[in-house]
Design a protein around this motif. Sequence first.
Motif, PDB file in Angstrom:
ATOM      1  N   MET A 291       0.834  -1.176   0.000  1.00 22.78           N
ATOM      2  CA  MET A 291       0.000   0.000   0.000  1.00 22.78           C
ATOM      3  C   MET A 291       0.877   1.236   0.000  1.00 22.78           C
ATOM      4  SD  MET A 291      -2.742   0.879   2.906  1.00 22.78           S
ATOM      5  CE  MET A 291      -3.776   2.256   2.816  1.00 22.78           C
ATOM      6  N   ASN A 292       0.745   2.063  -1.004  1.00 25.30           N
ATOM      7  CA  ASN A 292       1.525   3.290  -1.091  1.00 25.30           C
ATOM      8  C   ASN A 292       0.826   4.404  -0.339  1.00 25.30           C
ATOM      9  OD1 ASN A 292       3.572   2.234  -2.602  1.00 25.30           O
ATOM     10  ND2 ASN A 292       2.581   2.667  -4.540  1.00 25.30           N
ATOM     11  N   GLN A 293       1.559   5.048   0.549  1.00 20.10           N
ATOM     12  CA  GLN A 293       1.043   6.174   1.298  1.00 20.10           C
ATOM     13  C   GLN A 293       1.905   7.381   0.993  1.00 20.10           C
ATOM     14  OE1 GLN A 293       1.153   4.928   5.357  1.00 20.10           O
ATOM     15  NE2 GLN A 293      -0.866   3.986   5.239  1.00 20.10           N
ATOM     16  N   LEU A 294       1.251   8.524   0.877  1.00 23.06           N
ATOM     17  CA  LEU A 294       1.972   9.756   0.609  1.00 23.06           C
ATOM     18  C   LEU A 294       2.251  10.451   1.937  1.00 23.06           C
ATOM     19  CD1 LEU A 294       3.088  11.490  -1.643  1.00 23.06           C
ATOM     20  CD2 LEU A 294       0.929  12.714  -1.702  1.00 23.06           C
ATOM     21  N   ASP A 295       3.324  10.041   2.576  1.00 25.80           N
ATOM     22  CA  ASP A 295       3.758  10.698   3.802  1.00 25.80           C
ATOM     23  C   ASP A 295       5.195  11.159   3.596  1.00 25.80           C
ATOM     24  OD1 ASP A 295       5.686   8.678   4.717  1.00 25.80           O
ATOM     25  OD2 ASP A 295       3.962   7.456   5.204  1.00 25.80           O
ATOM     26  N   PRO A 296       5.702  12.021   4.466  1.00 27.25           N
ATOM     27  CA  PRO A 296       7.050  12.567   4.249  1.00 27.25           C
ATOM     28  C   PRO A 296       8.141  11.519   4.106  1.00 27.25           C
ATOM     29  CG  PRO A 296       5.924  13.804   5.956  1.00 27.25           C
ATOM     30  CD  PRO A 296       5.038  12.636   5.624  1.00 27.25           C
ATOM     31  N   VAL A 297       8.062  10.440   4.860  1.00 30.08           N
ATOM     32  CA  VAL A 297       9.113   9.423   4.782  1.00 30.08           C
ATOM     33  C   VAL A 297       9.094   8.718   3.429  1.00 30.08           C
ATOM     34  CG1 VAL A 297       9.982   7.281   5.774  1.00 30.08           C
ATOM     35  CG2 VAL A 297       9.187   9.105   7.279  1.00 30.08           C
ATOM     36  N   ASN A 298       7.919   8.341   2.951  1.00 26.58           N
ATOM     37  CA  ASN A 298       7.845   7.678   1.643  1.00 26.58           C
ATOM     38  C   ASN A 298       8.289   8.601   0.516  1.00 26.58           C
ATOM     39  OD1 ASN A 298       6.976   5.210   2.612  1.00 26.58           O
ATOM     40  ND2 ASN A 298       4.827   5.787   2.541  1.00 26.58           N
ATOM     41  N   VAL A 299       7.947   9.869   0.603  1.00 25.55           N
ATOM     42  CA  VAL A 299       8.397  10.835  -0.411  1.00 25.55           C
ATOM     43  C   VAL A 299       9.913  10.960  -0.370  1.00 25.55           C
ATOM     44  CG1 VAL A 299       8.331  13.265  -1.097  1.00 25.55           C
ATOM     45  CG2 VAL A 299       6.220  12.096  -0.457  1.00 25.55           C
ATOM     46  N   ALA A 300      10.475  11.073   0.840  1.00 26.32           N
ATOM     47  CA  ALA A 300      11.932  11.187   0.962  1.00 26.32           C
ATOM     48  C   ALA A 300      12.643   9.933   0.457  1.00 26.32           C
ATOM     49  CB  ALA A 300      12.312  11.466   2.416  1.00 26.32           C
ATOM     50  N   VAL A 301      12.060   8.766   0.709  1.00 22.42           N
ATOM     51  CA  VAL A 301      12.656   7.523   0.209  1.00 22.42           C
ATOM     52  C   VAL A 301      12.615   7.500  -1.312  1.00 22.42           C
ATOM     53  CG1 VAL A 301      12.345   5.017   0.098  1.00 22.42           C
ATOM     54  CG2 VAL A 301      12.254   6.175   2.302  1.00 22.42           C
ATOM     55  N   ALA A 302      11.523   7.951  -1.899  1.00 25.82           N
ATOM     56  CA  ALA A 302      11.423   7.980  -3.368  1.00 25.82           C
ATOM     57  C   ALA A 302      12.464   8.921  -3.963  1.00 25.82           C
ATOM     58  CB  ALA A 302      10.012   8.402  -3.783  1.00 25.82           C
ATOM     59  N   ILE A 303      12.614  10.093  -3.378  1.00 22.48           N
ATOM     60  CA  ILE A 303      13.618  11.054  -3.875  1.00 22.48           C
ATOM     61  C   ILE A 303      15.019  10.509  -3.667  1.00 22.48           C
ATOM     62  CG2 ILE A 303      14.606  13.342  -3.478  1.00 22.48           C
ATOM     63  CD1 ILE A 303      11.710  14.275  -2.823  1.00 22.48           C
ATOM     64  N   ALA A 304      15.268   9.919  -2.495  1.00 24.21           N
ATOM     65  CA  ALA A 304      16.599   9.360  -2.212  1.00 24.21           C
ATOM     66  C   ALA A 304      16.929   8.204  -3.145  1.00 24.21           C
ATOM     67  CB  ALA A 304      16.682   8.910  -0.752  1.00 24.21           C
ATOM     68  N   SER A 305      15.913   7.438  -3.568  1.00 21.31           N
ATOM     69  CA  SER A 305      16.194   6.326  -4.475  1.00 21.31           C
ATOM     70  C   SER A 305      16.641   6.831  -5.836  1.00 21.31           C
ATOM     71  CB  SER A 305      14.986   5.407  -4.603  1.00 21.31           C
ATOM     72  OG  SER A 305      13.919   6.071  -5.218  1.00 21.31           O
ATOM     73  N   VAL A 306      16.150   7.992  -6.240  1.00 21.31           N
ATOM     74  CA  VAL A 306      16.596   8.585  -7.504  1.00 21.31           C
ATOM     75  C   VAL A 306      18.027   9.105  -7.366  1.00 21.31           C
ATOM     76  CG1 VAL A 306      16.203  10.487  -9.120  1.00 21.31           C
ATOM     77  CG2 VAL A 306      14.267   9.177  -8.250  1.00 21.31           C
ATOM     78  N   LEU A 307      18.313   9.726  -6.227  1.00 18.85           N
ATOM     79  CA  LEU A 307      19.619  10.346  -6.035  1.00 18.85           C
ATOM     80  C   LEU A 307      20.709   9.340  -5.631  1.00 18.85           C
ATOM     81  CD1 LEU A 307      18.493  13.523  -4.063  1.00 18.85           C
ATOM     82  CD2 LEU A 307      19.160  13.390  -6.464  1.00 18.85           C
ATOM     83  N   PHE A 308      20.363   8.387  -4.774  1.00 19.49           N
ATOM     84  CA  PHE A 308      21.376   7.491  -4.215  1.00 19.49           C
ATOM     85  C   PHE A 308      21.187   6.031  -4.561  1.00 19.49           C
ATOM     86  CE2 PHE A 308      20.793  11.063  -1.236  1.00 19.49           C
ATOM     87  CZ  PHE A 308      22.044  11.625  -1.326  1.00 19.49           C
ATOM     88  N   GLY A 309      20.077   5.687  -5.171  1.00 15.29           N
ATOM     89  CA  GLY A 309      19.784   4.302  -5.502  1.00 15.29           C
ATOM     90  C   GLY A 309      18.903   3.668  -4.440  1.00 15.29           C
ATOM     91  N   PRO A 310      18.190   2.621  -4.832  1.00 15.70           N
ATOM     92  CA  PRO A 310      17.237   1.996  -3.903  1.00 15.70           C
ATOM     93  C   PRO A 310      17.885   1.363  -2.674  1.00 15.70           C
ATOM     94  CG  PRO A 310      17.109   1.005  -6.104  1.00 15.70           C
ATOM     95  CD  PRO A 310      18.158   2.063  -6.152  1.00 15.70           C
ATOM     96  N   ALA A 311      19.127   0.933  -2.788  1.00 10.17           N
ATOM     97  CA  ALA A 311      19.776   0.270  -1.658  1.00 10.17           C
ATOM     98  C   ALA A 311      19.966   1.219  -0.471  1.00 10.17           C
ATOM     99  CB  ALA A 311      21.121  -0.307  -2.086  1.00 10.17           C
TER     100      ALA A 311
END
Length: 130
Positions: free
Chosen positions: A1-21
């Motif tokens: 379940m995808n939730q739009l909260d600050p942590v999930n948004v930050a994880v999505a942005i970080a995955s673009v910048l630093f990779g999913p790992a």
Amino acid sequence: MNQLDPVNVAVAIASVLFGPALAGVIGPYAVILIASTVGAAWALGRRDQSARLGAAWYFLRLNATALLVTVGLASLAGHWLGHDDTGWMLAPIALLVGGVGDDWPRLARWVFERVGRILERRAGGDGGAA
């Protein structure tokens, strides 16, 4: 379940910048850092003008405190509230940690006084009434 909260948004942005790992680690701590900075800015506004010269140290101290205690406080609060996923609590708790600022000793005294009164009532004390 995808939730739009600050942590999930930050994880999505970080995955673009630093990779999913690394995103799962960097994202939550980025939220903690941002929220505690906002809280520290509010707390800094309560300080007198002469104390503002040490603003950088003040922000560093509050942000470091938030980075160290927020995850633990969120876990405790989640356990107390009966929630398994405590990621959504990171931002509000970090905001609170930063916002309290230098008032932690006064807040701790207030909490201990309240807890003491509750325990005294439970033990059948008279609350210090003469």
